[in-house]
Design an enzyme around this catalytic site. Structure first.
Site, mmCIF file in Angstrom:
data_model
loop_
_atom_site.group_PDB
_atom_site.id
_atom_site.type_symbol
_atom_site.label_atom_id
_atom_site.label_comp_id
_atom_site.label_asym_id
_atom_site.label_seq_id
_atom_site.Cartn_x
_atom_site.Cartn_y
_atom_site.Cartn_z
ATOM 1 N N LYS A 158 53.716 -6.339 16.474
ATOM 2 C CA LYS A 158 52.329 -6.319 16.017
ATOM 3 C C LYS A 158 51.416 -6.661 17.186
ATOM 4 C CE LYS A 158 51.391 -11.019 14.389
ATOM 5 N NZ LYS A 158 51.056 -11.909 13.269
ATOM 6 N N GLU A 173 53.613 -11.284 3.369
ATOM 7 C CA GLU A 173 54.008 -12.473 4.131
ATOM 8 C C GLU A 173 53.162 -13.665 3.728
ATOM 9 O OE1 GLU A 173 52.234 -13.509 8.146
ATOM 10 O OE2 GLU A 173 52.399 -11.344 8.367
#
Length: 202
Positions: A126, A37
């Site tokens: 997350k 990412e």
């Protein structure tokens, strides 16, 4: 890789520049990292994400982090992103991500936030920042979540301290500074990534 489950390790390249993204990504993929990412607060993130997805989108789940609005979801989807990571729970962002067939990984702290994300369509969450909590926090949250929801530890978890998190049942990690910081060479990134992969697989 559309709507795919994130791989066990997602490398967070906060601060990466378009001029270095391809070398860094090549080192990560060679080391066995299958998720990458580029946070939106990096320099020229759309350029980096576009280059990343064009070159490595068939080898890794590539996308954007620190995504804070549905409009940004559309922007990064437009350059090929398949992974949308957020630091927070924003149901509109999650829903837009799911509508586009992309993989959402929103950041949560509490069970209430986790269930808001799940209701909006997220399949992977997350815990962020993980080190503000503990492995036992993840274990307790996982006990009440649907069994198919993947929970990742992100923020302060790396090769040297991942074992208690593995024992708590995390599906994977998001790792930033342990793998990449601005100024690291591709070789350094590759070595750090390889050490992390080896620790995860041990």
């Amino acid at each position: 890789m559309t709507n795919a489950a994130p791989p066990p390790i997602v490398a967070i390249l906060r601060g990466v520049k378009p001029t270095e993204i391809l070398d860094i990504a090549a080192a990560l993929v060679a080391a066995g990292i299958k998720g990458i990412e580029v946070p939106m607060n990096s320099p020229d993130p759309l350029e980096s994400i576009g280059k990343l997805c064009d070159a490595f989108g068939d080898q890794a789940l590539c996308g954007a982090g620190t995504v804070l609005s549905p409009e940004v979801v559309d922007q990064v989807a437009g350059v090929g992103a398949k992974l949308i990571v957020t630091p927070n729970i924003d149901a509109d962002v999650i829903r837009r991500t799911v509508e586009l067939g992309l993989t959402a990984m929103p950041g949560f702290a509490t069970p209430s936030e986790a269930f808001v994300a799940v209701k909006a369509g997220a399949k992977a969450l997350k815990l962020y920042p993980a080190t503000s909590f503990s492995p036992s926090h993840i274990k307790a949250v996982k006990d009440v979540l649907p069994k198919d929801i993947l929970v990742y530890a992100v923020g302060g978890v790396g090769a040297t301290n991942l074992e208690p998190w593995r024992a708590a049942g995390v599906a994977g990690l998001g790792v930033g500074g342990d793998i990449y910081r601005p100024g690291y060479t591709a070789q350094e990134v590759g070595e750090r990534a390889a050490a992390l992969v080896a620790a995860w697989n041990a």
